[in-house]
Structure formats: structure tokens, C-alpha cells
Design an enzyme around this catalytic site. Sequence first.
Site, PDB file in Angstrom:
ATOM      1  N   ASP A  44     -36.488  40.082 -76.388  1.00 54.64           N
ATOM      2  CA  ASP A  44     -36.061  39.815 -74.877  1.00 54.64           C
ATOM      3  C   ASP A  44     -36.561  40.942 -74.226  1.00 54.64           C
ATOM      4  O   ASP A  44     -36.151  41.514 -73.544  1.00 54.64           O
ATOM      5  CB  ASP A  44     -34.577  40.090 -74.930  1.00 54.64           C
ATOM      6  CG  ASP A  44     -33.734  39.152 -75.970  1.00 54.64           C
ATOM      7  OD1 ASP A  44     -34.242  38.425 -76.350  1.00 54.64           O
ATOM      8  OD2 ASP A  44     -32.609  39.703 -76.429  1.00 54.64           O
ATOM      9  N   GLU A 215     -31.234  29.849 -72.125  1.00 51.64           N
ATOM     10  CA  GLU A 215     -30.945  31.250 -71.723  1.00 51.64           C
ATOM     11  C   GLU A 215     -32.078  32.004 -70.923  1.00 51.64           C
ATOM     12  O   GLU A 215     -33.085  31.182 -70.709  1.00 51.64           O
ATOM     13  CB  GLU A 215     -30.711  32.049 -73.058  1.00 51.64           C
ATOM     14  CG  GLU A 215     -31.734  32.347 -74.120  1.00 51.64           C
ATOM     15  CD  GLU A 215     -31.452  32.915 -75.265  1.00 51.64           C
ATOM     16  OE1 GLU A 215     -30.271  33.536 -75.299  1.00 51.64           O
ATOM     17  OE2 GLU A 215     -32.166  33.101 -76.202  1.00 51.64           O
TER      18      GLU A 215
END
Length: 717
Positions: A44, A215
Site C-alpha cells: 500500500d 479498494e
Amino acid sequence: MKGTKQFIKRFFLTAFVLFSLAQCAEPQLDQSFRNPIIPGYFADPTIKKFGDIYYIYATTDNEMLASGAPTVWYSKDFKHWYNYTMEIPSLASVNLRNFWAPDIIEHTDGKYYLYFGNCQAGCNIYGYVSDTPVGPWTKLNEDDTPVIPHSYPREGFPSLDAQFFTDTDQKVYAYWGTWVHYNGGYAVGELDTQTMKSMKNAQNIPLEQTPNPFEAPYMLKKNDTYLLMYSGGSCHDETYNVRYSYSKSPMGPFTPGANNAILKSTEDHSVHGPGHHSVLEENDDYYIVYHKHDYPMTRGGLSRQICIDKLIFENDSTLKAVVPSKDGIIDFASTKVPKDLALKASITASSAYHLKSLEYDYTYQAYFANDDNNATMWKAASASFPQELKIDLGKIQKVARVFTQFEFASYYYQYKIEYSTDGKHWEIYADQSKNRTAGSPMIDDKAVEARYLRLQILNTEKTGLYAAVWNVAVYGSLFELPLELKNSPSLAGPASPSTKNLLVNLDIKNSSKTNLNSIPNTGSMGGTFTKNNEVGILTNASDGIKAFDFSKGSFSLEQPVPKSLEWNGSYTVATWVKNPEIGKQGECLLSWCDRTEFYLANSYNALFYNSSNYGAAAHLDGHFDMKYNQLPTSNTWHHIVLTFDGVVEKVYVDGVLDNAQNMTLASAIDKAKISIGASDVGEHYSGLMSSMRLYDYALTAEEITALLKETQPKKGN
């Protein structure tokens, strides 16, 4: 003659000037740059450039569902990266563990605002502020009020994966959401830039505007077009990818991009599950920084690594497909770091781990430690110590600095570095045998002359971690570091070694019908087994074999669980069982962890015998659990063995390997007790058992075969 002398004079003067300019020229680009760009497990990523330093803020992966320390990586040349653990105050109600998908803003007030997701008190985005990009950090809301709370802007909506976008009018927008195909689409809102700690005007983006989402939304602007990039598929497998939609407004509505997905797994799976990205704009070029899965792949995509590739626009509203590469980008930034003397030099190791399972046949070779490749590492054959690497530089050279990048950046390793000119007589270069400070790289400086260097790894902070090194680099001179940062020493550890013992031994041969309230544990832990409800002994009418009947109860051992089983500690569970009816859930044979301490995936271990995805090994999440490939038949005696050596978890049925998976565990044992015939929260086994053994090391296939024969239940035993 006079003209000839002037010519010669001018020639040598010109040569001297050119030589001097060459000496002062910018250093050459390092052509060995390649993906992944970071040596370790991180996901991420948010990439930023503040001043002349690049920063990568990321989720620390490969432990407790990506709940590692809050760290930042920084670099000046995009080649040599340095890791630092940031000081972030915990919430009043919980000790922060989740540091998920961080983002950071350099605001007009000169301060830095850090935001990240956490699910310990509801899935919220919390905010912090500092005068520097690396902290120390102060809470934006002293009462722990989230900047983006759970159920905002809609009831039940999880506030995770927030990314912030500053528009040309200085308005700041946030985009967030995960599992959005279940949760009705992404969310967008405006940050209150007066306080930087609350949102306004939030709304959901309809699902049809971002097809196939999962996401990680990210906003990018090209001229007057807004591109909402996001990740689709599943983060756990090869379907993960990057997609985009575009609009003329930061709030939408959005139109799906023309050629989605623009980043996805390669056909040969050398790039597997790429996604959850950010974008760096540098000199009018764009670069996408994303994570992908490691190789060999850890179960469920638990161990991700960060990569970079070029992002190219076809026009303002159309992105071309990204070509994910092994080589990354080699024309990005110059470096002032001198040549690595150890690069591809002759290297040997005390041992090397051979990963052999149903899926992989792979060796963590010694030369992976000096190949300048963050996709490969050397790993010792077992978690025992000491282990060593020895490098031959080829000739006696000046050595001034050694970089060592261990497998886990945020846990300390204890080690020594020695040097020699002849390979026979050794002197200490660096003594870190009592080190308790983590870092990557570990930097050791000393001016010596040497041909040989020997790295001896003596212990680690966490039980079950291996002697493992991504890269060792050796330099002949010192050079400036981007920042002078050093982590605080840890108060934990060091690791507890395996005792190489049979810890728990419950056997029907050592029991009688009249003494079930106090059955001795003949394993090295000692103690006695205590009944919970009713456990009986019966002799099966069909085969005449005597066994414990767990249909109405279980046993527990009140002794503390040994430290050798905590965290990533190796183990073997071996049992003979006969289950009259195999259900879809429950049916726990042995549990030795406490799921209430963390309740995060891979912090819990137990052996089960059911038909679900955690039918063999439970780790609290279906993405990381292990099922039986061939479910052992009901109403038949089976020898079931679950082993873990710190790298691979395997289940054997009747001596045959049935399933295997790569894992890294974070077993929680402080409040745990060993339970036979039930888990820590019930999940009772309803069948028969003639023996149960628990070891704190992994038995080999040959030892498992011998144990099967030794302990096989027989009529009248």
C-alpha cells in the site's frame, strides 16, 4: 618550434581541465536498479518527494494481517533506501497495531499531516501532525476522534485506504473505501483545511462509475481531467489489478477508463497481484509505485513488495497499460554512493534453505545475498544459530562501510562482522552480538584493509525468524546519508530457541478408566491434563481399539505454553484420530494459541479435522488457513500430522503429504493454554483419539513415517 611548445602546453592544460571536470561531474547512473525497490515486505505504498528526498510510507506486511511497525523509507537516489520506525502515539483505548495504507500531506502551514487506517476500535482513519516528514507525531484529535470515522458517509461503511488529493485551488479531497463491491462503492469528501482533522460534504461514488472495484482509490489530475485510479480483483491472489475512471470534477460523476485493467499480473506470474498504488510525478514524467506478491508466494498474499514502473498517458483521460517489469527504471536518479565491492563477488554460506512443497522447489542461495536484487534473499537452512555468510572480494581492498539488509527491517538481529586478508586470521569489524536496535540497512563503519568478510548471525528479536539477508553491500569509502536517523532500542527478546523436545504427549496407553481426572503429560512440559466436561475411554466394537472419546469434553494443560512456540516458532502436531462424522466446522484437535490477544490472521494456530477451508490449520482468516486437499475419510483411523519449520506449513495424512503453504506466523501464547479436543473458544472435536503429540520443531517426512509406525493404535492397547 615555439608553436609546437604552445600546442603541447595547451594540450596538457586542456587535458587537465577535462580530467578535473570529469572528477567533479555528476556520478553515473547505477544500471543495476531493479524491482522491487525496497528490501522487505511492505504494501500500500504512498510515494512523496519533500525537498530532495523521496519518502515511501507503507503498510508493514508479513505479520498479524499486515500489522507491523509504522515505518517510512527514504532515499535521495531512489536506489539506496533507509528504513525508520516512526514514533506515533497510541489511542487511549487501544495500543495501536494497525498502520494500514498511510498517506501524508505537506500543508501550506509548513507542517506534515499523516493519515492511516486502523480497525481496532472500528475501521477508522486517524490523523497526526509533525514538523518533519518522519515525526515525531502528535495526534490531531487528543480525544482520539477519527478524521474519517467508520460508517461515514453511510452506515456500516469501513473507512480504510484513504488517499488525499490537493487540487490546484488548494482544496483537499479524500477518497477511501475497501471491499467496496460489498459496501456500495468508494467514498469521496473534502478535508477541512483549517483544522486538517475532519471531513465535510462526503458522498459515495456509485459502483457503476468504478466497475469491478475492491479498494485503494487514488486521485490523479492531468490538466483539467481527474482520474480516479483504484484496485480491483482480490488482494490475496493473481486477480488484483489497477483500474481507473475519469471526470471533469474531483467529486465525479466518473466514466470508466477505456482499457481497464491497466496494471495486472503477467502471464508468467513473475509479477503477481500488482495493485494498491500511488503516483510520483517527476520532470513531467509519471511513475506508478505499487505492491506485488513475493516469490515464492506466502499464503494469501501476506508478504508483498514494492515496485515502480512508468505510467504513460495516451491523452488526458486515457492511461496506457503499464508494463510491469523486473528491471524497474534505470534512468531515474543519479547516486553518489560508491561502487559496491561485494556485488556478485564469490560468496558462501553455512547453509541454505531448500523450500520443497507441492507448489515450489526453490533454494534461498548464498549468492542471492549479494546480487543487488530485492526479490531474492539468502536464508539459512533452519532457524538455528549461528549462521554465516563469507564474502571473498577477490583481492585486498580498503573497506570503510558495510550495509546489511536483514529479512525483517523492523526487528533487530544480533550479529558480528569479521574481516581477514588471508581467510585464516580474522579480526572483528563490527560486534553487534548484543544489538537490540532494528534497521535496514544496518550500517557498520570501520576503515580496514580486507579481502574476506564474514557475517555471523547469532540471534533475532522474534522466535522462529531465520538468519536471512536480502543484500550485503561493502564500500571502500564513506558517503553522506540522506538523514541521520536511528531507531530506538527494543525492550523485547531476544528469541527463545527451540528445545528440540517432545513437549506434550497424551497416549491412551498411559491412561485408565478410573483416573481420567489426572492424566500425566509425559512430554517435557510436564504437568497433568485436566478434564473439561466429560472425556471417556471406550473400546471401539468394530476394531477393538481403545481410545479417548471427546464427544462430550476436552483436556487442557495448565502449564504455560513454552516460549519456543511463540511468534514464528516451529512445531509438529501428530495424532491418531477416528472421526465418526466430519462436519463443515469446529472439530479442533489441538490448540496452543490465544485468539483474544490479537485476533488477527496468522497470530493463531490450531489443528482441525473438518471439511472447511481451515479444515487442517486455522489462522483466523480463510485466506491464510489451510484445508485438506483430500479430506480424511470418516469412521477410519488416520494419522494426521501438521508441521511448520518457520517457512512452510505442511499437513500429512497417513504419512502422505496432503497440503502445504508458505507462511509467516505471529503466534500469541502469553495468555494461552494447550487444549486437546477443543479450541480456545470451544469448537469441540466429537470423535476418538488414541494419542496426541506436540513438538517445538518440525519433523521430517522420514521421522513422520517412523512415528506413524511407532504410535499406530492396535487392538487391545
